[in-house]
Each structure stands twice: as C-alpha cells, then as structure tokens.
Design an enzyme around this catalytic site. Structure first.
Site, PDB file in Angstrom:
ATOM      1  N   ASP A  34     -31.734 -21.179   6.510  1.00  0.00           N
ATOM      2  CA  ASP A  34     -32.045 -20.253   6.766  1.00  0.00           C
ATOM      3  C   ASP A  34     -29.832 -19.572   6.959  1.00  0.00           C
ATOM      4  O   ASP A  34     -30.319 -18.869   8.267  1.00  0.00           O
ATOM      5  CB  ASP A  34     -32.687 -20.080   8.156  1.00  0.00           C
ATOM      6  CG  ASP A  34     -34.249 -20.318   7.753  1.00  0.00           C
ATOM      7  OD1 ASP A  34     -34.919 -18.889   7.341  1.00  0.00           O
ATOM      8  OD2 ASP A  34     -34.865 -21.245   8.204  1.00  0.00           O
ATOM      9  N   HIS A  38     -28.970 -17.255   5.618  1.00  0.00           N
ATOM     10  CA  HIS A  38     -29.038 -15.546   6.154  1.00  0.00           C
ATOM     11  C   HIS A  38     -28.093 -14.756   5.743  1.00  0.00           C
ATOM     12  O   HIS A  38     -27.200 -13.975   6.334  1.00  0.00           O
ATOM     13  CB  HIS A  38     -29.372 -15.048   7.015  1.00  0.00           C
ATOM     14  CG  HIS A  38     -31.224 -15.257   7.043  1.00  0.00           C
ATOM     15  ND1 HIS A  38     -32.172 -14.804   6.159  1.00  0.00           N
ATOM     16  CD2 HIS A  38     -31.332 -16.594   7.916  1.00  0.00           C
ATOM     17  CE1 HIS A  38     -32.813 -15.276   6.335  1.00  0.00           C
ATOM     18  NE2 HIS A  38     -33.018 -16.443   6.737  1.00  0.00           N
ATOM     19  N   ASP A  43     -34.256 -19.376   2.388  1.00  0.00           N
ATOM     20  CA  ASP A  43     -33.065 -18.584   2.910  1.00  0.00           C
ATOM     21  C   ASP A  43     -31.862 -18.249   3.052  1.00  0.00           C
ATOM     22  O   ASP A  43     -31.220 -18.363   4.020  1.00  0.00           O
ATOM     23  CB  ASP A  43     -33.913 -18.018   4.451  1.00  0.00           C
ATOM     24  CG  ASP A  43     -35.495 -16.933   4.117  1.00  0.00           C
ATOM     25  OD1 ASP A  43     -35.804 -17.180   2.929  1.00  0.00           O
ATOM     26  OD2 ASP A  43     -35.747 -16.905   5.053  1.00  0.00           O
ATOM     27  N   ASN A  68     -38.478 -17.280   1.329  1.00  0.00           N
ATOM     28  CA  ASN A  68     -38.961 -16.258   1.597  1.00  0.00           C
ATOM     29  C   ASN A  68     -38.585 -14.510   1.139  1.00  0.00           C
ATOM     30  O   ASN A  68     -38.541 -13.303   0.571  1.00  0.00           O
ATOM     31  CB  ASN A  68     -40.308 -15.846   2.308  1.00  0.00           C
ATOM     32  CG  ASN A  68     -39.209 -15.365   4.106  1.00  0.00           C
ATOM     33  OD1 ASN A  68     -39.539 -16.735   4.001  1.00  0.00           O
ATOM     34  ND2 ASN A  68     -39.062 -15.035   4.399  1.00  0.00           N
ATOM     35  N   HIS A  69     -36.625 -15.222   1.442  1.00  0.00           N
ATOM     36  CA  HIS A  69     -35.928 -13.972   1.186  1.00  0.00           C
ATOM     37  C   HIS A  69     -35.139 -13.974   0.291  1.00  0.00           C
ATOM     38  O   HIS A  69     -33.967 -12.946   0.056  1.00  0.00           O
ATOM     39  CB  HIS A  69     -35.179 -13.958   2.626  1.00  0.00           C
ATOM     40  CG  HIS A  69     -35.659 -13.492   3.721  1.00  0.00           C
ATOM     41  ND1 HIS A  69     -35.390 -12.345   4.001  1.00  0.00           N
ATOM     42  CD2 HIS A  69     -36.087 -14.017   4.862  1.00  0.00           C
ATOM     43  CE1 HIS A  69     -36.231 -11.561   5.115  1.00  0.00           C
ATOM     44  NE2 HIS A  69     -36.597 -12.838   5.813  1.00  0.00           N
ATOM     45  N   ASP A 103     -36.111 -11.242  -1.130  1.00  0.00           N
ATOM     46  CA  ASP A 103     -35.524  -9.583  -0.940  1.00  0.00           C
ATOM     47  C   ASP A 103     -34.906  -8.397  -2.162  1.00  0.00           C
ATOM     48  O   ASP A 103     -35.172  -7.634  -1.761  1.00  0.00           O
ATOM     49  CB  ASP A 103     -34.658  -9.344   0.111  1.00  0.00           C
ATOM     50  CG  ASP A 103     -35.683 -10.335   1.478  1.00  0.00           C
ATOM     51  OD1 ASP A 103     -35.745 -10.311   1.527  1.00  0.00           O
ATOM     52  OD2 ASP A 103     -34.579 -10.581   2.245  1.00  0.00           O
ATOM     53  N   HIS A 142     -39.761 -24.960   3.047  1.00  0.00           N
ATOM     54  CA  HIS A 142     -39.400 -23.118   3.558  1.00  0.00           C
ATOM     55  C   HIS A 142     -40.799 -22.887   3.914  1.00  0.00           C
ATOM     56  O   HIS A 142     -41.118 -21.999   3.414  1.00  0.00           O
ATOM     57  CB  HIS A 142     -38.881 -21.635   2.684  1.00  0.00           C
ATOM     58  CG  HIS A 142     -38.669 -21.121   3.462  1.00  0.00           C
ATOM     59  ND1 HIS A 142     -36.831 -20.687   4.311  1.00  0.00           N
ATOM     60  CD2 HIS A 142     -38.664 -19.862   4.059  1.00  0.00           C
ATOM     61  CE1 HIS A 142     -36.832 -19.631   4.750  1.00  0.00           C
ATOM     62  NE2 HIS A 142     -37.898 -18.548   5.081  1.00  0.00           N
ATOM     63  N   HIS A 170     -37.376 -21.499   7.857  1.00  0.00           N
ATOM     64  CA  HIS A 170     -38.108 -20.349   8.386  1.00  0.00           C
ATOM     65  C   HIS A 170     -38.137 -20.184   9.462  1.00  0.00           C
ATOM     66  O   HIS A 170     -38.076 -18.790  10.235  1.00  0.00           O
ATOM     67  CB  HIS A 170     -39.710 -20.530   7.249  1.00  0.00           C
ATOM     68  CG  HIS A 170     -40.021 -19.740   7.157  1.00  0.00           C
ATOM     69  ND1 HIS A 170     -39.634 -18.004   6.993  1.00  0.00           N
ATOM     70  CD2 HIS A 170     -41.657 -19.532   7.356  1.00  0.00           C
ATOM     71  CE1 HIS A 170     -41.082 -17.538   7.038  1.00  0.00           C
ATOM     72  NE2 HIS A 170     -42.590 -17.620   7.479  1.00  0.00           N
ATOM     73  N   GLN A 193     -36.608 -20.932  12.335  1.00  0.00           N
ATOM     74  CA  GLN A 193     -35.340 -20.815  12.388  1.00  0.00           C
ATOM     75  C   GLN A 193     -34.920 -21.413  14.319  1.00  0.00           C
ATOM     76  O   GLN A 193     -34.486 -20.837  15.024  1.00  0.00           O
ATOM     77  CB  GLN A 193     -34.397 -19.759  12.884  1.00  0.00           C
ATOM     78  CG  GLN A 193     -34.856 -19.061  10.798  1.00  0.00           C
ATOM     79  CD  GLN A 193     -33.611 -17.816  11.234  1.00  0.00           C
ATOM     80  OE1 GLN A 193     -34.561 -16.732   9.833  1.00  0.00           O
ATOM     81  NE2 GLN A 193     -32.481 -17.546  11.665  1.00  0.00           N
ATOM     82  N   ARG A 248     -26.406   8.983  23.369  1.00  0.00           N
ATOM     83  CA  ARG A 248     -27.197   8.388  24.606  1.00  0.00           C
ATOM     84  C   ARG A 248     -28.241   9.478  26.064  1.00  0.00           C
ATOM     85  O   ARG A 248     -28.899   9.065  26.261  1.00  0.00           O
ATOM     86  CB  ARG A 248     -25.295   7.500  25.447  1.00  0.00           C
ATOM     87  CG  ARG A 248     -26.169   6.661  26.553  1.00  0.00           C
ATOM     88  CD  ARG A 248     -24.967   6.090  27.177  1.00  0.00           C
ATOM     89  NE  ARG A 248     -25.220   5.221  28.218  1.00  0.00           N
ATOM     90  CZ  ARG A 248     -25.409   3.764  28.406  1.00  0.00           C
ATOM     91  NH1 ARG A 248     -25.083   3.125  27.128  1.00  0.00           N
ATOM     92  NH2 ARG A 248     -25.683   3.473  29.224  1.00  0.00           N
ATOM     93  N   ARG A 290     -31.746   8.270  25.802  1.00  0.00           N
ATOM     94  CA  ARG A 290     -32.555   8.325  26.224  1.00  0.00           C
ATOM     95  C   ARG A 290     -33.642   8.231  27.113  1.00  0.00           C
ATOM     96  O   ARG A 290     -33.893   8.187  28.056  1.00  0.00           O
ATOM     97  CB  ARG A 290     -31.859   7.227  27.266  1.00  0.00           C
ATOM     98  CG  ARG A 290     -30.688   6.151  26.533  1.00  0.00           C
ATOM     99  CD  ARG A 290     -29.976   5.002  27.222  1.00  0.00           C
ATOM    100  NE  ARG A 290     -29.833   4.000  26.851  1.00  0.00           N
ATOM    101  CZ  ARG A 290     -28.551   3.255  26.993  1.00  0.00           C
ATOM    102  NH1 ARG A 290     -29.167   2.473  28.370  1.00  0.00           N
ATOM    103  NH2 ARG A 290     -28.549   2.695  26.335  1.00  0.00           N
ATOM    104  N   ARG A 310     -27.533   3.327  19.284  1.00  0.00           N
ATOM    105  CA  ARG A 310     -25.660   3.722  20.009  1.00  0.00           C
ATOM    106  C   ARG A 310     -24.685   5.046  19.973  1.00  0.00           C
ATOM    107  O   ARG A 310     -23.841   5.330  19.396  1.00  0.00           O
ATOM    108  CB  ARG A 310     -25.248   2.084  19.378  1.00  0.00           C
ATOM    109  CG  ARG A 310     -25.491   0.784  19.819  1.00  0.00           C
ATOM    110  CD  ARG A 310     -26.948   0.913  21.076  1.00  0.00           C
ATOM    111  NE  ARG A 310     -25.345   0.663  22.303  1.00  0.00           N
ATOM    112  CZ  ARG A 310     -25.621  -0.140  23.269  1.00  0.00           C
ATOM    113  NH1 ARG A 310     -26.868   0.355  24.126  1.00  0.00           N
ATOM    114  NH2 ARG A 310     -24.551   0.499  24.542  1.00  0.00           N
TER     115      ARG A 310
END
Ligand SMILES: [Zn+2]
Length: 534
Positions: free
Chosen positions: A42, A44, A85, A117-118, A121, A214, A247, A249, A356, A360, A391
């Site tokens: 993983d 990533h 991954d 699996n990734h 993507d 994985h 997978h 992680q 913000r 919010r 943000r």
C-alpha cells in the site's frame, strides 16, 4: 589410460561447475540456508517523504540496501516483495501515473508485487504502461479475462538451491471498489479457491511457497461485508509458508492469538500473525516500514527466526539518511508534480463558497459539490460531509488542483458504509443535531430531511422515504469515520469500507468531468441540504 583421461575430464567438468557460480538447483541436505523476506505494501504514491520527513523511497533504499548487504555478507539471500496498491494517494504521483513510484521500485530492485485494487484506478493503457515499466512481475493468479489469466500467477526463484515460489492474489472486491470502465471483461475470481488449486502445484515445484496478496488482514478472520482476506485463506489452504499482505493498511502485529495489537508503537517488537502454520505479515502503508522476516531453511523446514517492522523515519524513531541516487532520480518528478498542481483542471461560472464563516453555519454550493463528487466516486446513495473538512472556497473561473487541495488539504479517504434504514435515520439525526458554527455541522447530498420543531422525523433518499427494512450506502470521509467532529465511530461496523480514494482527487475528477460547472446546479436546495423542511 583411457580410464584416467575420463576421470580427468570429469574432474575438469566438476571444477568448471564449481567456478561458474552455478548454484545447485535443489537444497543440499543438512545445510542451513538464511533467507530474508523484505516487504512493503500500500505504497499509494508516497515516493517522496512527507512534510515531516517521514518515509519516502530514498530512505527506504538506505534501509533495504543495508539489510541486503548484511544478509549477503553472512551468506544469506533476500527477496523484496510488495503487497500491492502502488497507485493513488498523493497528487504528485497521481498526476504522473505513478511513474516515479515504479521507477523507484525498479531502483529498489523489487522481486515481485501483488496486483492491488488501486492498480485499476487508471485506464487500462496506464496499467499496461506500468507493467512494461516495472522491472519485476506484477502477480495475480485470480484475475481473468476471456478465460485467461491477465497476469502471471507466480514466479519461481532459486536462492542458492532453495526454490521459492511467490504467487500473487488480488481481492475479489476490486470490481466493487473501482471504476468498472477500467475492468471491462475482467473476472476477479475467488482468490482462496485459486490458491487452493495453485498451492499444491507450487509445493511440487518449490521448497518454500509464499503468497504476495492484496486481500486484507482481518483480525480472527472477521471481514464483515468485505471479501475474505489472508487469515481466512491461511485457515482454508494448507501449504503456505508466508503471506505478505496488503489492503487493510495495518501493521499485522498481534497482542495474542487472534488478537491484533491495535496500538502498535513504531520501533517496538512486532509479533506477526500465524494461522494454520502460515505466517502473515503486513507493513502498515506508504512505506512507513520495511518489514523484515529472517527465515532459515533446512531439510524441508522453513523457520521464522526473527521478525521486525523497521520504521522509515517515523516520528520518534532513529533517523535514516536518504539514498542520493534515489533522491536524484525522484527529484525531477517531485518538482514536476508540484508544478502540475497549477494546471487548470476545470472551470466554473461562479464561486463555490467554503468560507469558514458560512460553511459551518449553513449549506453551501461547495458542500453540495463535494458531496456530489463523493457520491459519484463511490456510487453511494447519499453523502454526509462535516463542514470542518472544507477549508477554503473555490474561485470563479479556472480551477487548479492547488485550489482543490486548499479546500481539502487533509488527504482524507472516502469511506462507504452499508446501513439499514434504521441506522441511516439514526446517523442523520446525529448529523442534524450538529450545532451550527462547529466543524461537525453537516452538509448532506442525496438525502432530504423532514423535520419539525428542531427534531428530525424522517428522511427521503432518491425521492422515497427511508425504509427501515432496506439497506443504503452512505459515503463519509475517513476523519468522520473514526469519530472526528463528534460523529459516531464506524470503522468497526460490518458494512464499513475504506475505499482508499482521496477526497481531493475525487473532487478533481468530478470537476474535470463536469466542467464548465454551473454554480446554480449546486445551489443548496431543500432536497439536498440539512435545512429543516416543513
Ligand atoms: Zn487496496
């Protein structure tokens, strides 16, 4: 004389064989072989260290080179395996189709990896490019197309005479988790059944059988709605010496039999899982650790002598220098990736409100847009988004990835939870009660609340009242899933899936696909907001 000459010829041949470094093809009786399996999973997209100087392939190389040299000088052998991954996680990697990551793996001399699996993507063309680029095999025994395996199912290694088979397996959930367009015609078969067929065959060819998988490591095999993982496989299939997993992680470190150490501290001892005589290891994620399993092979027995998870510059662990060759190779990719963040990914005809002071307190078009992107990425029925996860605003006009990362800077991943109608109503009433002004204030997409006098009475999803007997899929971010901003913890729910898709990347993809965006389409309407409906 003739006889003597024959003997001399034989002697010469034996001497030549001895000098030519041709290793014996089978293990020698009563000889002890040291075999060290190094592992990661993983990754990533984390080819570069993070802001705090943690992990990164340059420091990983220092660790791996050091262990290889140490093992070799003691007459041992190493294999470096990955649990899959490699793709998806940070923009600098994603924007370059993980080319720096695969080149980094080549420089690290990986021996094999499992297909995760990734790896699906991106488009099939990108996957084909990555397979070509990788100087090591991407293994998976259970992915088929038109009745044929799409990847090599295993690879055989000969380590000084010890024959080691490494097979690859990929979670059956891949089709469910990814974009079906990238997996057309592919059949993700049950990996445990595939292993049950393959392991006896490999045992006849090899002295040691390893699975790079994985599939996930689930404590005591409790896999909920997700496909079964390494524990379930090891229990069902006899003859595996080691599973190098990925997978889920997590550091697969155990507190006791079938009890995971969920508060594992980097740098401390790690006891790997063991099921039915099979060791199961996993090195958390992102190259945070290099897993090191020192085995001895002798007369048919493969024994784990020592195991460690070596932290790669994690906080409060020893500092590891970065390998200069790796740094020099990766630096241009890192710089280019950062430059690419300033390229336009889409446009809009107005501003998306994320200030913000507003976001919010009331539903905004940006909350709606993000919710839609979460639903589209995961095919969920509805989305709940905490205002604290937003943000900044998105500007009118051109939108860059940098702008998007300003809105969603945390790298949270999208999590889906399959819930009963009753659970949906419970969760929505918690969301509804989140006070305006707080980070927990909820933005809802795809769901409409029916409220009276500050109490939520019912909700509609897809125009119909929530049916307590039906099941629905909700998408939230990983921060909320672990109880952030006062939301219920969902990570232990049997219907919980962390998809691994990063929120900002989902938003980027949505904006790219739907540009030019018209803000009026995302105006908070009664059917899509948390505002009371009378
Ligand atoms: Zn995965």
């Amino acid at each position: 004389m003739q006889h003597l000459r024959s003997l001399m010829t034989l002697g010469l041949v034996l001497t030549l064989a001895g000098c030519s470094s041709l290793a014996p093809s089978v293990p020698v009786k009563d000889k002890t072989y040291s075999i060290t399996i190094l592992h990661t999973n993983d990754h990533h997209g984390r080819f570069w260290q993070n802001r705090d100087g943690e992990y990164g392939m340059a420091a990983r190389k220092t660790v791996i080179d050091g262990i290889r040299a140490e093992v070799a000088s003691a007459g041992g052998y190493t294999l470096l395996l990955d649990g899959g991954d490699v793709n998806t996680g940070v923009p600098e990697s994603d924007l370059q189709d993980a080319v720096p990551d695969f080149k980094g793996m080549n420089l690290l001399s990986y021996d094999a990896m499992a297909v995760g699996n990734h790896e699906f993507d991106k488009s099939p063309a990108v996957l084909a490019m990555q397979r070509k680029l990788a100087a090591f095999p991407m293994l998976s025994a259970n992915i088929y197309r038109a009745g044929e395996r799409l990847f090599d199912p295993y690879k055989l290694f000969n380590l000084g005479g010890v024959r080691v088979a490494v097979m690859g397996l990929t979670t059956e959930d891949t089709y469910k988790l990814g974009n079906p367009d990238n997996m057309q015609g592919m059949d993700f078969r049950n990996p445990i059944q595939e292993a049950a067929k393959l392991v006896p065959e490999l045992r006849s060819k090899a002295d040691v059988v390893i699975a790079a998988t994985h599939m996930g490591h689930y404590e005591n095999g409790r896999h909920g709605i997700q496909a079964p993982g390494d524990v379930e496989m090891a229990r069902a299939v006899t003859g595996l010496d080691l599973v190098v997993g990925g997978h889920t992680q997590n550091p697969a470190c155990m507190r006791a039999e079938n009890v995971m150490d969920t508060t594992y501290v980097p740098g401390t001892a790690c006891q790997p899982d063991r099921q039915n005589g099979t060791w199961i290891v996993q090195a958390h994620e992102w190259g945070k650790y290099v897993g090191r399993a020192d085995f001895q092979y002798r007369n048919g027995t493969f024994t784990l002598v020592k195991y460690a998870l070596i932290p790669v510059n994690l906080k409060n662990t020893p500092t590891i220098a970065e390998n200069p060759d790796m740094l020099a190779m990766l630096k241009p990719y890192q710089d280019f990736g950062q430059k690419k963040l300033h390229i336009n990914v889409g446009t809009s005809d107005g501003m998306f409100e994320g200030d913000r002071a507003y976001v919010r307190k009331r539903a905004t078009n940006l909350g709606m847009l993000i919710g839609q992107s979460m639903m589209e990425k995961t095919h969920a029925d509805f989305a709940v988004l905490n205002a604290g996860g937003v943000r900044d605003s998105l500007p009118a006009g051109a939108i860059t990835y940098k702008d998007i990362l300003q809105v969603q800077p945390f790298g949270n991943t999208l999590c889906t939870i399959t819930l009963s109608g009753r659970e949906v109503l419970d969760y929505l009433s918690v969301s509804y009660k989140m006070s305006p002004g707080a980070g927990g204030f909820a933005h809802l997409s795809g769901v409409e609340l029916i409220t009276a006098n500050g109490v939520m009475l019912q909700a509609r999803i897809g125009g119909a009242f929530v049916d307590t007997d039906k099941r629905y899929t909700m998408v939230i971010n990983s921060f909320m899933a672990v109880g952030g901003d006062g939301y219920p913890v969902f990570t232990g729910h049997p219907g919980f899936v962390n998809t691994g898709f990063v929120d900002a990347e989902a938003l980027r993809g949505y904006i790219a696909l739907h540009s030019p965006l018209q803000i009026e389409r995302y105006a908070p309407g009664t059917n899509l907001t948390a505002s009371p409906i009378q």
